[in-house]
Motif scaffolding. Structure first.
Motif, PDB file in Angstrom:
ATOM      1  N   TRP A 120       0.824  -1.214   0.000  1.00  0.00           N
ATOM      2  CA  TRP A 120       0.000   0.000   0.000  1.00  0.00           C
ATOM      3  C   TRP A 120       0.858   1.263   0.000  1.00  0.00           C
ATOM      4  CZ3 TRP A 120      -5.188   0.599  -0.641  1.00  0.00           C
ATOM      5  CH2 TRP A 120      -5.919  -0.587  -0.714  1.00  0.00           C
ATOM      6  N   ILE A 123       1.540   1.875  -3.548  1.00  0.00           N
ATOM      7  CA  ILE A 123       0.368   2.420  -4.249  1.00  0.00           C
ATOM      8  C   ILE A 123       0.197   3.902  -3.959  1.00  0.00           C
ATOM      9  CG2 ILE A 123      -2.158   2.315  -4.427  1.00  0.00           C
ATOM     10  CD1 ILE A 123      -1.938  -0.686  -3.822  1.00  0.00           C
ATOM     11  N   PHE A 124       0.325   4.293  -2.695  1.00  0.00           N
ATOM     12  CA  PHE A 124       0.042   5.673  -2.289  1.00  0.00           C
ATOM     13  C   PHE A 124       1.319   6.482  -2.050  1.00  0.00           C
ATOM     14  CE2 PHE A 124      -4.002   3.677  -1.296  1.00  0.00           C
ATOM     15  CZ  PHE A 124      -4.912   4.652  -1.662  1.00  0.00           C
ATOM     16  N   PHE A 130       1.992   4.175  -7.580  1.00  0.00           N
ATOM     17  CA  PHE A 130       1.137   3.567  -8.603  1.00  0.00           C
ATOM     18  C   PHE A 130      -0.130   4.390  -8.843  1.00  0.00           C
ATOM     19  CE2 PHE A 130      -2.388   0.745  -9.722  1.00  0.00           C
ATOM     20  CZ  PHE A 130      -1.903   0.199 -10.910  1.00  0.00           C
ATOM     21  N   LEU A 131      -0.795   4.830  -7.764  1.00  0.00           N
ATOM     22  CA  LEU A 131      -2.044   5.577  -7.926  1.00  0.00           C
ATOM     23  C   LEU A 131      -1.801   6.925  -8.588  1.00  0.00           C
ATOM     24  CD1 LEU A 131      -5.055   5.722  -7.453  1.00  0.00           C
ATOM     25  CD2 LEU A 131      -4.622   6.598  -5.151  1.00  0.00           C
ATOM     26  N   ASN A 132      -0.750   7.623  -8.188  1.00  0.00           N
ATOM     27  CA  ASN A 132      -0.432   8.909  -8.820  1.00  0.00           C
ATOM     28  C   ASN A 132      -0.108   8.723 -10.301  1.00  0.00           C
ATOM     29  OD1 ASN A 132      -0.842  10.814  -6.806  1.00  0.00           O
ATOM     30  ND2 ASN A 132       1.193  10.531  -5.931  1.00  0.00           N
ATOM     31  N   LYS A 133       0.646   7.693 -10.646  1.00  0.00           N
ATOM     32  CA  LYS A 133       0.968   7.439 -12.051  1.00  0.00           C
ATOM     33  C   LYS A 133      -0.293   7.156 -12.852  1.00  0.00           C
ATOM     34  CE  LYS A 133       5.747   5.788 -11.770  1.00  0.00           C
ATOM     35  NZ  LYS A 133       6.672   4.655 -12.048  1.00  0.00           N
ATOM     36  N   LEU A 134      -1.187   6.385 -12.271  1.00  0.00           N
ATOM     37  CA  LEU A 134      -2.439   6.048 -12.958  1.00  0.00           C
ATOM     38  C   LEU A 134      -3.285   7.298 -13.195  1.00  0.00           C
ATOM     39  CD1 LEU A 134      -4.245   3.745 -14.020  1.00  0.00           C
ATOM     40  CD2 LEU A 134      -5.248   3.603 -11.735  1.00  0.00           C
ATOM     41  N   LEU A 135      -3.389   8.147 -12.175  1.00  0.00           N
ATOM     42  CA  LEU A 135      -4.187   9.375 -12.304  1.00  0.00           C
ATOM     43  C   LEU A 135      -3.531  10.361 -13.271  1.00  0.00           C
ATOM     44  CD1 LEU A 135      -5.224   9.919  -8.569  1.00  0.00           C
ATOM     45  CD2 LEU A 135      -6.606   8.962 -10.421  1.00  0.00           C
ATOM     46  N   TRP A 147      -0.410  11.742  -0.733  1.00  0.00           N
ATOM     47  CA  TRP A 147      -1.513  11.073  -0.047  1.00  0.00           C
ATOM     48  C   TRP A 147      -1.266  10.926   1.451  1.00  0.00           C
ATOM     49  CZ3 TRP A 147      -5.662  10.579  -3.040  1.00  0.00           C
ATOM     50  CH2 TRP A 147      -5.493  10.459  -4.425  1.00  0.00           C
ATOM     51  N   VAL A 157      -5.153   5.554   4.665  1.00  0.00           N
ATOM     52  CA  VAL A 157      -4.386   4.537   3.930  1.00  0.00           C
ATOM     53  C   VAL A 157      -4.107   3.334   4.831  1.00  0.00           C
ATOM     54  CG1 VAL A 157      -2.244   4.056   2.705  1.00  0.00           C
ATOM     55  CG2 VAL A 157      -3.374   6.256   2.395  1.00  0.00           C
ATOM     56  N   TRP A 164      -7.974  -4.406   3.673  1.00  0.00           N
ATOM     57  CA  TRP A 164      -7.578  -5.281   2.569  1.00  0.00           C
ATOM     58  C   TRP A 164      -7.139  -6.657   3.064  1.00  0.00           C
ATOM     59  CZ3 TRP A 164      -2.657  -6.737   0.139  1.00  0.00           C
ATOM     60  CH2 TRP A 164      -2.821  -7.207  -1.164  1.00  0.00           C
TER      61      TRP A 164
END
Length: 285
Positions: A120, A123-124, A130-135, A147, A157, A164
């Motif tokens: 996680w 991701i954050f 990962f999340l920033n790259k995706l956005l 985040w 988070v 999870w």
């Protein structure tokens, strides 16, 4: 007499292990919690009674730690319970993907909590996680979002990471309970004109209540003792400490065994209350 002693001899090793690794540490820790006992102040140990506990109740850092745990607890309980029910219902639908989904959902539960926290964090990650790259790739944001830079962000988070790894356990319990509900109940209900939502409220939800009670107690215990995810995501940052992290910092970083032992007993008391209601509920059932 021999018939009485013979079975007790098999219990001897277990009793000795419990005495050495459970009961003795409990007694010693309680003794420490009643003392002014700091390794940085050798030779100044003294009995202070409940002063360590009174100090904690007035300590703003400890109060913030309790609020952090309360936030994580409520988040995990609310989100985790809903997701457990949804995942259990999804897995209860017989199709070709059900065995694969069942195997996949077990993975977060099987991974160590520290590994879950690292995942996680990836991701954050505040920079290019990962999340920033995706956005960024989808054009939703123009620059990375930090985040975990705020206390609320870290707690959210951390709570997601705990959810999870906790939901698989809840989903499996719900699934096991669902598979013991006779299909005839639903057939008769639909013949009387009932809708799927009404069937869920009047049949499914009441009959999976035993599983939900176990899930609630398990999630509460997990949220009270969260440690690894916080360490993986934010280290020992002051504003994101949980009870377990606060205990570790007080005892092993500041070498205050008296106050640290008092925190341990407060955390144990909270876990004990949860465990009491769990055992009481299981006896009633």
């Amino acid at each position: 007499m021999k018939r009485f002693l013979y079975p007790l001899s098999f219990l001897g090793p277990s009793v000795l292990l419990l005495a050495a690794f459970v009961y003795l540490p409990l007694i010693v820790t309680f003794e420490y919690s009643l003392q002014h006992y700091k390794l940085t102040e050798p030779g100044q140990d003294s009995f202070v009674g409940l002063l360590n506990y009174l100090y904690l109740l007035s300590d703003k850092a400890f109060q913030m730690t309790l609020l952090n745990n309360a936030f994580i607890l409520l988040f995990v309980l609310a989100v985790g319970l809903v997701l457990s029910i949804i995942m259990g219902l999804v897995l209860n639908k017989k199709n070709i993907l059900t065995p694969l989904l069942t195997a996949l959902i077990i993975i977060p539960w099987a991974l160590p909590p520290l590994i879950n926290g690292i995942i996680w964090k990836f991701i954050f990650f505040p920079g290019y996680g990962f999340l920033n790259k995706l956005l960024l790739l989808t054009g939703i944001i123009d620059e990375p979002i930090a985040w975990t830079s705020s206390r609320l962000g870290i707690l959210v988070v951390v709570s997601l990471a705990v959810v999870w790894r906790s939901v698989p356990f809840g989903a499996v319990l719900v699934l096991a309970n669902l598979q013991h509900i006779p299909q005839e109940y639903y057939d008769a209900f639909y013949m009387d004109g009932g809708s799927p939502w009404q069937a869920f409220r009047r049949i499914t939800l009441p009959l999976i209540a035993p599983s939900l009670a176990i899930i609630v107690v398990t999630f509460l215990s997990t949220a009270v003792s969260v440690f690894d995810e916080i360490i993986a995501l934010s280290g020992y940052r002051f504003e994101s400490q949980s009870l377990e992290v606060y205990t570790y910092m007080t005892t092993f970083n500041f070498l205050d065994f008296g106050t640290g032992s008092a925190v341990s007993y407060i955390a144990m008391l909270l876990s004990g209350i949860i465990g009491y209601f769990y055992i009481r509920y299981m006896k009633i059932r």
